[in-house]
Design an enzyme around this catalytic site. Structure first.
Site, PDB file in Angstrom:
ATOM      1  CB  THR A 131      -0.890  -0.008   1.274  1.00  0.00           C
ATOM      2  OG1 THR A 131      -1.410   1.295   1.498  1.00  0.00           O
ATOM      3  CG2 THR A 131      -0.098  -0.397   2.519  1.00  0.00           C
ATOM      4  CG  ASP A 132      -1.078   5.007  -1.008  1.00  0.00           C
ATOM      5  OD1 ASP A 132      -1.656   4.377  -0.095  1.00  0.00           O
ATOM      6  OD2 ASP A 132      -1.639   5.914  -1.658  1.00  0.00           O
ATOM      7  CD  GLU A 133      -3.455   3.288   4.206  1.00  0.00           C
ATOM      8  OE1 GLU A 133      -3.386   3.290   5.442  1.00  0.00           O
ATOM      9  OE2 GLU A 133      -4.502   3.026   3.589  1.00  0.00           O
ATOM     10  CE1 TYR A 156      -3.136  -2.835   5.722  1.00  0.00           C
ATOM     11  CE2 TYR A 156      -3.205  -0.476   5.240  1.00  0.00           C
ATOM     12  CZ  TYR A 156      -3.184  -1.791   4.806  1.00  0.00           C
ATOM     13  OH  TYR A 156      -3.217  -2.064   3.456  1.00  0.00           O
ATOM     14  CE  LYS A 160       0.265  -4.759   2.981  1.00  0.00           C
ATOM     15  NZ  LYS A 160      -0.104  -6.122   2.499  1.00  0.00           N
TER      16      LYS A 160
HETATM   17  P1  NAD Z   1      -9.469  -7.685   2.463  1.00  0.00           P
HETATM   18  O1  NAD Z   1      -9.437  -7.395   3.933  1.00  0.00           O
HETATM   19  O2  NAD Z   1     -10.707  -7.455   1.692  1.00  0.00           O
HETATM   20  O3  NAD Z   1      -9.029  -9.211   2.199  1.00  0.00           O
HETATM   21  C1  NAD Z   1      -7.991  -9.822   2.901  1.00  0.00           C
HETATM   22  C2  NAD Z   1      -8.136 -11.332   2.702  1.00  0.00           C
HETATM   23  O4  NAD Z   1      -7.043 -11.971   3.386  1.00  0.00           O
HETATM   24  C3  NAD Z   1      -9.416 -11.901   3.315  1.00  0.00           C
HETATM   25  O5  NAD Z   1     -10.021 -12.788   2.391  1.00  0.00           O
HETATM   26  C4  NAD Z   1      -8.942 -12.638   4.550  1.00  0.00           C
HETATM   27  O6  NAD Z   1      -9.771 -13.745   4.914  1.00  0.00           O
HETATM   28  C5  NAD Z   1      -7.550 -13.076   4.128  1.00  0.00           C
HETATM   29  N1  NAD Z   1      -6.665 -13.333   5.265  1.00  0.00           N
HETATM   30  C6  NAD Z   1      -6.461 -12.529   6.351  1.00  0.00           C
HETATM   31  N2  NAD Z   1      -5.601 -13.122   7.195  1.00  0.00           N
HETATM   32  C7  NAD Z   1      -5.227 -14.309   6.624  1.00  0.00           C
HETATM   33  C8  NAD Z   1      -4.355 -15.350   7.016  1.00  0.00           C
HETATM   34  N3  NAD Z   1      -3.692 -15.301   8.172  1.00  0.00           N
HETATM   35  N4  NAD Z   1      -4.219 -16.414   6.198  1.00  0.00           N
HETATM   36  C9  NAD Z   1      -4.906 -16.494   5.028  1.00  0.00           C
HETATM   37  N5  NAD Z   1      -5.759 -15.531   4.614  1.00  0.00           N
HETATM   38  C10 NAD Z   1      -5.913 -14.449   5.406  1.00  0.00           C
HETATM   39  O7  NAD Z   1      -8.244  -6.854   1.882  1.00  0.00           O
HETATM   40  P2  NAD Z   1      -8.075  -6.159   0.453  1.00  0.00           P
HETATM   41  O8  NAD Z   1      -8.631  -4.795   0.527  1.00  0.00           O
HETATM   42  O9  NAD Z   1      -8.517  -7.097  -0.605  1.00  0.00           O
HETATM   43  O10 NAD Z   1      -6.484  -6.021   0.415  1.00  0.00           O
HETATM   44  C11 NAD Z   1      -5.680  -7.056  -0.132  1.00  0.00           C
HETATM   45  C12 NAD Z   1      -4.227  -6.639  -0.086  1.00  0.00           C
HETATM   46  O11 NAD Z   1      -4.056  -5.413  -0.789  1.00  0.00           O
HETATM   47  C13 NAD Z   1      -3.702  -6.393   1.327  1.00  0.00           C
HETATM   48  O12 NAD Z   1      -2.393  -6.880   1.403  1.00  0.00           O
HETATM   49  C14 NAD Z   1      -3.721  -4.876   1.467  1.00  0.00           C
HETATM   50  O13 NAD Z   1      -2.724  -4.434   2.364  1.00  0.00           O
HETATM   51  C15 NAD Z   1      -3.411  -4.459   0.045  1.00  0.00           C
HETATM   52  N6  NAD Z   1      -3.926  -3.138  -0.382  1.00  0.00           N
HETATM   53  C16 NAD Z   1      -5.236  -2.821  -0.197  1.00  0.00           C
HETATM   54  C17 NAD Z   1      -5.705  -1.584  -0.640  1.00  0.00           C
HETATM   55  C18 NAD Z   1      -7.168  -1.214  -0.501  1.00  0.00           C
HETATM   56  O14 NAD Z   1      -7.529  -0.074  -0.802  1.00  0.00           O
HETATM   57  N7  NAD Z   1      -8.049  -2.115  -0.091  1.00  0.00           N
HETATM   58  C19 NAD Z   1      -4.840  -0.692  -1.260  1.00  0.00           C
HETATM   59  C20 NAD Z   1      -3.494  -1.047  -1.432  1.00  0.00           C
HETATM   60  C21 NAD Z   1      -3.049  -2.285  -0.991  1.00  0.00           C
HETATM   61  P1  TYD Z   2     -10.597   3.784   4.452  1.00  0.00           P
HETATM   62  O1  TYD Z   2     -11.562   3.343   3.413  1.00  0.00           O
HETATM   63  O2  TYD Z   2     -10.697   3.196   5.820  1.00  0.00           O
HETATM   64  O3  TYD Z   2      -9.139   3.599   3.844  1.00  0.00           O
HETATM   65  P2  TYD Z   2      -7.702   4.104   4.429  1.00  0.00           P
HETATM   66  O4  TYD Z   2      -7.853   4.509   5.831  1.00  0.00           O
HETATM   67  O5  TYD Z   2      -6.881   2.876   4.276  1.00  0.00           O
HETATM   68  O6  TYD Z   2      -7.276   5.227   3.534  1.00  0.00           O
HETATM   69  O7  TYD Z   2     -10.732   5.360   4.616  1.00  0.00           O
HETATM   70  C1  TYD Z   2     -10.534   6.245   3.525  1.00  0.00           C
HETATM   71  C2  TYD Z   2     -10.613   7.653   4.047  1.00  0.00           C
HETATM   72  O8  TYD Z   2     -11.950   7.909   4.495  1.00  0.00           O
HETATM   73  C3  TYD Z   2      -9.730   7.909   5.274  1.00  0.00           C
HETATM   74  O9  TYD Z   2      -9.220   9.236   5.193  1.00  0.00           O
HETATM   75  C4  TYD Z   2     -10.669   7.778   6.452  1.00  0.00           C
HETATM   76  C5  TYD Z   2     -11.991   8.256   5.883  1.00  0.00           C
HETATM   77  N1  TYD Z   2     -13.214   7.631   6.450  1.00  0.00           N
HETATM   78  C6  TYD Z   2     -14.254   8.431   6.923  1.00  0.00           C
HETATM   79  O10 TYD Z   2     -14.173   9.681   6.890  1.00  0.00           O
HETATM   80  N2  TYD Z   2     -15.376   7.811   7.406  1.00  0.00           N
HETATM   81  C7  TYD Z   2     -15.503   6.458   7.468  1.00  0.00           C
HETATM   82  O11 TYD Z   2     -16.548   5.944   7.944  1.00  0.00           O
HETATM   83  C8  TYD Z   2     -14.422   5.647   6.970  1.00  0.00           C
HETATM   84  C9  TYD Z   2     -14.513   4.148   7.021  1.00  0.00           C
HETATM   85  C10 TYD Z   2     -13.300   6.279   6.462  1.00  0.00           C
END
Ligand code: NAD
Ligand code: TYD
Length: 353
Positions: A131-133, A156, A160
């Site tokens: 992630t960019d975070e 988090y 990462k």
């Molecule tokens: P998500 O929470 O929707 O899915 C995570 C999945 O991992 C789930 O299916 C969960 O059951 C599985 N999991 C968790 N712990 C596990 C374990 N110990 N063993 C096996 N499986 C396990 O997450 P997402 O949003 O799909 O994110 C996927 C990846 O992308 C993550 O690594 C996250 O850091 C990265 N990412 C997410 C975003 C975003 O905006 N959602 C952006 C950039 C990077």
């Molecule tokens: P989120 O979807 O949790 O992603 P991340 O924290 O990983 O960026 O949140 C996106 C942005 O929205 C973040 O600045 C927090 C804000 N946010 C709210 O303002 N209200 C909400 O209920 C949630 C879940 C997030």
């Protein structure tokens, strides 16, 4: 890349990636999806894929932290490629309970790297999704590049960051063939409705309050999940081993603006009308502790070196996403009521992670 292990494939991005890989990409091998099915994992996200690709797709319920089980899996399926999504992914949950983030995101990644190293003779690629975070928070100006120093602010993002460092270290120390991608905020089908966009879409549709943290002026870059999937596959095929690639949408936006955009689109649609503009549902609530102010990502390297560009604009992506959530009320109801969890217990027994 014939036998690909996808971890966390029942979650939001992993499920979209497997769907893209099997339905649309030029990948012609098989996928083993290992997921331990936390609250965020839902095998129903791929039930049609399981039916349509019986010879190329298999789901195994398993925890990436369970060494012996994962070792068997590497062996039995002759895994030659790993695409690692599995993680605890929600910042707010990491603030309340960081332990699971340390376990899955750091220890789980370490476990997979060790197995990859033991199977190095066969391993073509270990691609790590991040992630960019990890870069922390930007001021008003500037962008994250691949050279930006890591400065994570939440449990988090710190977990990462640790996993990214481990992946890179395995390349430097053991010459493990790795690539890493750091992507901005994703949105699209199958996202668990705790993250900003699905939460706001569903609440606004139903006339419930829209909780915006702080002053609502925090900025995120948003990428439609399908664009993330094409970027990952591009990097896996053509990325230079040992390199990191930033992925983004060039769509910076303040949270309040994105919430208003969702409200305005819903107001226009022929869904049951409200007799007030949905923007009135916005409620500014207590800010998240350590809330990063701004993320913005420079993905020039991915464009210039590998020719990738996002296809979806923010507005078209949000329209598609709203349509998906409105068209998939059954999925929404099962996820929000917890019914999918009862189904998982029936099918696969008690959750073990
Ligand atoms: P998500 O929470 O929707 O899915 C995570 C999945 O991992 C789930 O299916 C969960 O059951 C599985 N999991 C968790 N712990 C596990 C374990 N110990 N063993 C096996 N499986 C396990 O997450 P997402 O949003 O799909 O994110 C996927 C990846 O992308 C993550 O690594 C996250 O850091 C990265 N990412 C997410 C975003 C975003 O905006 N959602 C952006 C950039 C990077
Ligand atoms: P989120 O979807 O949790 O992603 P991340 O924290 O990983 O960026 O949140 C996106 C942005 O929205 C973040 O600045 C927090 C804000 N946010 C709210 O303002 N209200 C909400 O209920 C949630 C879940 C997030």
């Amino acid at each position: 890349m014939k036998n690909m292990l996808v971890t966390g494939g029942c979650g939001f991005i992993g499920a979209n990636f497997i769907r893209y890989l099997l339905e649309k990409s030029d990948f012609d091998g098989s996928v083993v999806n290992v997921d331990c099915l936390t609250y965020a994992g839902n095998p129903e996200n791929l039930s049609d894929i399981e039916e349509r690709f019986p010879d190329r797709y298999i789901f195994v319920k398993g925890d990436i932290c369970y060494k012996e089980g994962m070792a068997r899996l590497f062996n039995d399926y002759e895994i030659d490629t790993v695409c690692h999504f599995a993680a605890e992914s929600h910042v707010d949950r990491s603030i309340v309970g960081p332990a699971a983030f340390i376990q899955t995101n750091i220890v789980g990644t370490f476990n997979l790297l060790e197995l990859a190293r033991k199977n190095q003779g066969r391993l073509e690629l270990f691609h790590h999704i991040s992630t960019d975070e990890v870069f922390g928070s930007l001021g008003k100006e500037g962008y994250f590049t691949e050279e930006t120093a890591y400065k994570p602010n939440s449990p988090y993002s710190a977990s990462k960051a640790a996993s990214d460092h481990l992946v890179r270290a395995y390349y430097k120390t053991y010459d493990l063939p790795v690539t890493i991608s750091n992507c901005s905020n994703n949105y699209g089908p199958y996202q668990f409705p705790e993250k900003l966009l699905p939460l706001m879409i569903l609440n606004a549709f139903e006339g419930k309050p829209l909780p915006v943290y702080g002053d609502g002026l925090n900025v995120r870059d948003w990428l439609y999940v399908r664009d993330h999937c094409t970027a990952i596959w591009t990097i896996m095929k053509n990325g230079k081993r040992g390199e990191t690639y930033n992925i983004g949408g060039d769509t910076e936006m303040e949270n309040i603006r994105i919430v208003e955009m969702v409200c305005d689109i819903l107001d226009e649609l022929p869904v049951p009308k409200r007799d007030y503009p949905r923007r009135e549902l916005v409620e500014f609530v207590k800010d998240r502790p350590g809330h990063d102010r701004r993320y913005a990502i420079d993905f020039t390297k991915l464009t210039e070196e590998l020719g990738w560009m996002p296809e979806e604009s923010l507005e078209s992506g949000i329209r598609k996403t709203i349509k998906w959530y409105l068209d998939n009320q059954e999925w929404v109801d099962r996820v929000r009521s917890g019914e999918y969890q009862s189904w998982i217990k029936e099918q696969y027994g008690q959750a073990d992670c």
